[in-house]
Design an enzyme around this catalytic site. Structure first.
Site, PDB file in Angstrom:
ATOM      1  N   LYS A  46       5.631  -5.320   5.878  1.00  0.00           N
ATOM      2  CA  LYS A  46       5.260  -3.905   5.847  1.00  0.00           C
ATOM      3  C   LYS A  46       6.326  -2.961   6.417  1.00  0.00           C
ATOM      4  CE  LYS A  46       2.263  -3.751   3.842  1.00  0.00           C
ATOM      5  NZ  LYS A  46       2.361  -4.144   2.404  1.00  0.00           N
ATOM      6  N   HIS A 105      10.087 -13.131   4.970  1.00  0.00           N
ATOM      7  CA  HIS A 105       9.637 -12.450   6.188  1.00  0.00           C
ATOM      8  C   HIS A 105       9.884 -13.340   7.406  1.00  0.00           C
ATOM      9  CE1 HIS A 105       8.009  -9.108   4.093  1.00  0.00           C
ATOM     10  NE2 HIS A 105       6.964  -9.707   3.597  1.00  0.00           N
ATOM     11  N   SER A 135       0.478  -0.070   9.076  1.00  0.00           N
ATOM     12  CA  SER A 135       0.616  -0.499   7.682  1.00  0.00           C
ATOM     13  C   SER A 135       0.158  -1.954   7.525  1.00  0.00           C
ATOM     14  CB  SER A 135       2.082  -0.344   7.251  1.00  0.00           C
ATOM     15  OG  SER A 135       2.241  -0.700   5.903  1.00  0.00           O
TER      16      SER A 135
HETATM   17  N1  LIG Z   1       9.393   4.045  -2.226  1.00  0.00           N
HETATM   18  C1  LIG Z   1       8.796   4.047  -1.042  1.00  0.00           C
HETATM   19  N2  LIG Z   1       8.995   5.057  -0.163  1.00  0.00           N
HETATM   20  C2  LIG Z   1       8.394   5.067   1.039  1.00  0.00           C
HETATM   21  N3  LIG Z   1       7.548   4.101   1.470  1.00  0.00           N
HETATM   22  C3  LIG Z   1       7.303   3.070   0.630  1.00  0.00           C
HETATM   23  C4  LIG Z   1       7.910   2.989  -0.647  1.00  0.00           C
HETATM   24  N4  LIG Z   1       7.477   1.854  -1.243  1.00  0.00           N
HETATM   25  C5  LIG Z   1       6.634   1.272  -0.379  1.00  0.00           C
HETATM   26  N5  LIG Z   1       6.524   1.990   0.740  1.00  0.00           N
HETATM   27  C6  LIG Z   1       5.686   1.722   1.902  1.00  0.00           C
HETATM   28  O1  LIG Z   1       6.160   0.551   2.559  1.00  0.00           O
HETATM   29  C7  LIG Z   1       5.056  -0.147   3.120  1.00  0.00           C
HETATM   30  C8  LIG Z   1       4.972  -1.522   2.514  1.00  0.00           C
HETATM   31  O2  LIG Z   1       6.046  -2.280   2.986  1.00  0.00           O
HETATM   32  P1  LIG Z   1       6.345  -3.739   2.387  1.00  0.00           P
HETATM   33  O3  LIG Z   1       6.939  -3.542   1.058  1.00  0.00           O
HETATM   34  O4  LIG Z   1       7.281  -4.313   3.389  1.00  0.00           O
HETATM   35  O5  LIG Z   1       5.048  -4.429   2.304  1.00  0.00           O
HETATM   36  C9  LIG Z   1       3.818   0.694   2.839  1.00  0.00           C
HETATM   37  O6  LIG Z   1       3.705   1.604   3.928  1.00  0.00           O
HETATM   38  P2  LIG Z   1       2.355   2.345   4.346  1.00  0.00           P
HETATM   39  O7  LIG Z   1       1.299   1.304   4.443  1.00  0.00           O
HETATM   40  O8  LIG Z   1       2.655   2.973   5.672  1.00  0.00           O
HETATM   41  O9  LIG Z   1       2.097   3.357   3.304  1.00  0.00           O
HETATM   42  C10 LIG Z   1       4.245   1.387   1.558  1.00  0.00           C
HETATM   43  O10 LIG Z   1       3.506   2.534   1.247  1.00  0.00           O
HETATM   44  C1  LIG Z   2      -0.169 -12.455   0.666  1.00  0.00           C
HETATM   45  C2  LIG Z   2       1.168 -12.457   0.026  1.00  0.00           C
HETATM   46  C3  LIG Z   2       2.035 -11.415   0.593  1.00  0.00           C
HETATM   47  C4  LIG Z   2       2.552 -10.465  -0.242  1.00  0.00           C
HETATM   48  C5  LIG Z   2       3.371  -9.497   0.296  1.00  0.00           C
HETATM   49  C6  LIG Z   2       3.634  -9.537   1.648  1.00  0.00           C
HETATM   50  O1  LIG Z   2       4.360  -8.654   2.288  1.00  0.00           O
HETATM   51  S1  LIG Z   2       5.279  -7.570   1.817  1.00  0.00           S
HETATM   52  O2  LIG Z   2       4.614  -6.668   0.907  1.00  0.00           O
HETATM   53  O3  LIG Z   2       6.435  -8.199   1.194  1.00  0.00           O
HETATM   54  O4  LIG Z   2       5.649  -6.909   3.071  1.00  0.00           O
HETATM   55  C7  LIG Z   2       3.121 -10.450   2.454  1.00  0.00           C
HETATM   56  C8  LIG Z   2       2.311 -11.418   1.932  1.00  0.00           C
END
Ligand SMILES: Nc1ncnc2c1ncn2[C@@H]1O[C@H](COP(=O)(O)O)[C@@H](OP(=O)(O)O)[C@H]1O
Ligand SMILES: CCc1ccc(OS(=O)(=O)O)cc1
Length: 290
Positions: A46, A105, A135
């Site tokens: 996240k 991760h 998040s």
């Molecule tokens: N293009 C973008 N610009 C800003 N934030 C983004 C984004 N794409 C994804 N995110 C945010 O990054 C987080 C997800 O991270 P990951 O990809 O590591 O799972 C989420 O945060 P929030 O839950 O705070 O909205 C998501 O909304």
């Molecule tokens: C449950 C599988 C999964 C998918 C995406 C994850 O994280 S992230 O969006 O790449 O940050 C983590 C677990």
């Protein structure tokens, strides 16, 4: 630990909480053979992983939007340690032609050693702990492939104690920060990407040894904005069967400082005290608002 409400069991590798399937497959993960031209995108969950993945993919494709929409993001970049039913990130990576871009991760101490031996380029993205925690909480709420987070108050304690999947945020961001002095790691910050996306995208481009025209960079900035990625089925995980977007969308808010809507005053005070202690031994620092 068994989560009775969801089809998931959690165990540990060297004190880090991981899904049991990953722990049972640990030898296979640890012995993964990276190749010198692999690119690894690493992060705490996240922190902006998907955003970084899409930026990287568009740079590699010289800004070709259609090409980057060839497949959902999780199929373009194998999730190295993920094991589920018949799916294995390691098998996906092994079946992929080079040059490969992979995602993990894992905390630094659990990264398969071949990445160091082969001197692979790595892009790490980090996000301030408070927004990262919020998040992650909403993600665990909507993703039944992860443990049920319980109430926010319960989750606050779980996160602070590091008893979440992929371990302590503090150890993760500090460990990767330290390693960047002895290995080709581009360390990005979610907050900097929000503040000046073009500058950060240019950094990624240079790290990848590419040289794209200004107009291509502008196109990449536009196509990796939150609004565009939220509406792009290849980046928004809309078809992922484990995610329930009606509980909380994968592309949730995409802002810096949302923690202010979630933390109580008491939690903020306690957090700040703990944070000082955990971060006393690092030069790493974060913006928690813009
Ligand atoms: N293009 C973008 N610009 C800003 N934030 C983004 C984004 N794409 C994804 N995110 C945010 O990054 C987080 C997800 O991270 P990951 O990809 O590591 O799972 C989420 O945060 P929030 O839950 O705070 O909205 C998501 O909304
Ligand atoms: C449950 C599988 C999964 C998918 C995406 C994850 O994280 S992230 O969006 O790449 O940050 C983590 C677990």
């Amino acid at each position: 630990v068994r989560d009775g409400m969801r089809p998931i069991e959690v165990s540990q590798v060297d004190g880090v909480f991981l899904e049991k399937n990953m722990c049972n497959n640990w030898d296979k993960i640890w012995n993964f053979q990276a190749k010198p031209d692999d690119l690894l995108i690493a992060s705490y969950p996240k922190a902006g992983t998907t955003w970084t993945q899409e930026i990287v993919d568009l740079i590699q494709n010289n800004g070709d939007i259609e090409n980057s929409r060839r497949a959902p993001i999780h199929l373009r970049h194998p999730f190295l340690e993920w094991v589920r039913n018949s799916f294995s990130g390691i098998d996906e990576a092994n079946a992929m032609p080079s040059p490969r871009t992979l995602k993990t991760h894992l905390p630094i101490q659990l990264l398969p050693p071949s990445f160091w031996e082969k001197k692979c380029k790595i892009i790490y993205v980090a996000r301030n702990a408070k927004d990262n925690m919020v998040s992650y909480y909403y993600f665990q709420t909507m993703n039944k492939g992860l443990p049920d987070p319980g109430s926010w108050d319960e989750y606050f304690e779980t996160f602070m104690s590091g008893k979440v999947m992929w371990g302590s945020w503090f150890d993760h961001v500090k460990g990767w920060w330290k390693k960047k002095d002895s290995h080709p790691i581009l360390y990005l910050f979610y907050e900097e990407m929000m503040k000046d996306p073009k500058r950060e995208i240019r950094k990624v481009m240079e790290f990848l040894g590419k040289n794209l025209k200004e107009e291509v960079l502008d196109k990449i900035v536009n196509n990796t904005s939150f609004a565009v990625m939220k509406n792009n089925p290849m980046t928004n995980y809309i078809n992922d069967i484990e995610m329930n977007h009606s509980l909380s969308p994968f592309m949730r808010k995409g802002v810096v400082g949302d923690w202010k809507n979630q933390f109580t005053e008491d939690q903020n005070k306690r957090f700040n005290e703990d944070y000082e202690k955990h971060m006393a031994d690092t030069s790493l620092s974060f913006f928690e608002e813009l």
